[in-house]
Design a protein around this motif. Sequence first.
Motif, PDB file in Angstrom:
ATOM      1  N   UNK A 108     148.602  16.055  17.210  1.00 14.36           N
ATOM      2  CA  UNK A 108     148.282  14.957  18.311  1.00 14.36           C
ATOM      3  C   UNK A 108     147.641  14.060  17.983  1.00 14.36           C
ATOM      4  N   UNK A 109     148.305  12.757  18.285  1.00 12.72           N
ATOM      5  CA  UNK A 109     147.763  11.596  17.866  1.00 12.72           C
ATOM      6  C   UNK A 109     146.273  11.165  18.585  1.00 12.72           C
ATOM      7  N   UNK A 110     145.342  10.866  17.890  1.00 11.04           N
ATOM      8  CA  UNK A 110     144.166  10.517  18.816  1.00 11.04           C
ATOM      9  C   UNK A 110     143.271   9.404  18.096  1.00 11.04           C
ATOM     10  N   UNK A 111     142.666   8.770  18.513  1.00  8.27           N
ATOM     11  CA  UNK A 111     141.730   7.736  18.218  1.00  8.27           C
ATOM     12  C   UNK A 111     140.309   8.257  18.108  1.00  8.27           C
ATOM     13  N   UNK A 112     139.442   7.891  17.065  1.00  6.41           N
ATOM     14  CA  UNK A 112     138.231   8.463  16.943  1.00  6.41           C
ATOM     15  C   UNK A 112     137.410   8.393  18.152  1.00  6.41           C
ATOM     16  N   UNK A 113     137.565   7.518  18.969  1.00  9.85           N
ATOM     17  CA  UNK A 113     136.579   7.153  20.108  1.00  9.85           C
ATOM     18  C   UNK A 113     137.281   8.197  21.469  1.00  9.85           C
ATOM     19  N   UNK A 114     138.401   8.867  21.015  1.00 10.38           N
ATOM     20  CA  UNK A 114     138.703   9.659  22.098  1.00 10.38           C
ATOM     21  C   UNK A 114     137.687  10.682  22.793  1.00 10.38           C
TER      22      UNK A 114
END
Length: 454
Positions: A159-165
């Motif tokens: 699952x693609x995520x940003x560290x700030x999710x």
Amino acid sequence: MGALGLAVALLLGAAVGANAESGGWLAAGLIGLALAGAVAGALIGRSLIRGAESARQVRSGFWINQKIEPLVLEVSDQAPVRINIIHPSIDLKHFFGGFIAVFNLAARLAARGHRVRLLGLEASDLPADWRERIGAYEGIGGAIGEIEVEIASDRAVPISCNPDDRLVATHWTAAHVAAAALPDLQTERFLYLIQEYEPFIFPMSSAAALARASYDLPHTAMFSTGLLREWFVNNRIGVFADGVEAGDGRSVTFENAITPVGPVSATELDRPGPRRLVFYARPEQHASRNLFEIGAMALDEAVAAGHFQGWDLAAMGTVDIAGGTLELPRSGASMKVLPRSAQAEYGRLLGTSDLGMSLMYTPHPSLVPIEMAAAGMVTVTNTFENKDAPALAGISANLIAAPPSVEGVAGALIEAEGRVGDLEGRAEGSHVDWPSSWDDALGEDQLAAVERLI
């Protein structure tokens, strides 16, 4: 297979006897060998069936492991920042009040400029028009189109995520998944949307234990109803383990908007034809907290005692029975089973009914009895610890609180029957102290608190 093997053995045995009597010993010997083979086959078949059943039981014992299996996150600064709402599944068959709250929260966060993604943990067989059907529920509307949906049933797919999710969990299984994902992100807690004390859904079991353990995971909380929040306070669970002040700083409370069915006038309640009693009947095992058996036995006892003569009796809410009737064993009275309906049709049913019964053996008050009361129905529900008679009467005078027993509910039904003719009182009770709009249920104060907590 075992029964078939025995039948074959009996037939072959008869054939052996007949051949032996006529002197056909060679044929009898061959048939005897066949008989022995059939018996052996039957025994082996039975053993294989038992082995397969045992294997299925062992595999089914891993259902929790499958539901709380962690996500594989592919974290990158190049990915957009999202609020990820982790939810078990998108299932229109079981789309009840709790699911409506999840999608309304998602829609309102998206409307405030957040990029919102719903991560479904289980495979979903959705029809092509599922967004339109969900959008028809109160408060959701076209905002459903702004929500990303990703099915994460195959945990091997990253699952693609940003560290700030940020993460929101809507269920105890989702809470375990969210907690496992925290080390990969720049956040220490997830927001837990708590719409029930979920251990009460199960018998004393692994599921109940892990549901209870979910409140010990690092989270902030969003409580559905003040009564449920108060129960967590009284029992020092979750964010309230360190006291009320600490818990209030890490939580927010809202009241789920009910179906807009009231208030109504006495004139609207003065309808021709027989009176109608509607029982929120949920015989499914996963809905056992709705006390189907107690409700059915109590109604049966009241009818056997001479009450509700000439009334239409209806059962609604079950997702496993499409229609037909349920016969009450003692009185012989029949309840018509009403199939699951859309929200608008459900509202029309309540608007043409006189007396309701909706039980739930948990601290949450449940939305159905409040909706019944708002439609001007005298409504029997049950108490549970802090969910007592004064608390329920504070929501609506149409609510009659009964002890969760057959005698208690039967007595409350008889009392409710006596109050049905008080149309003015019923109309006054339809002014419930509860929101019927999601704009009120999730207003500026609640949404600002949610943004702070996530």
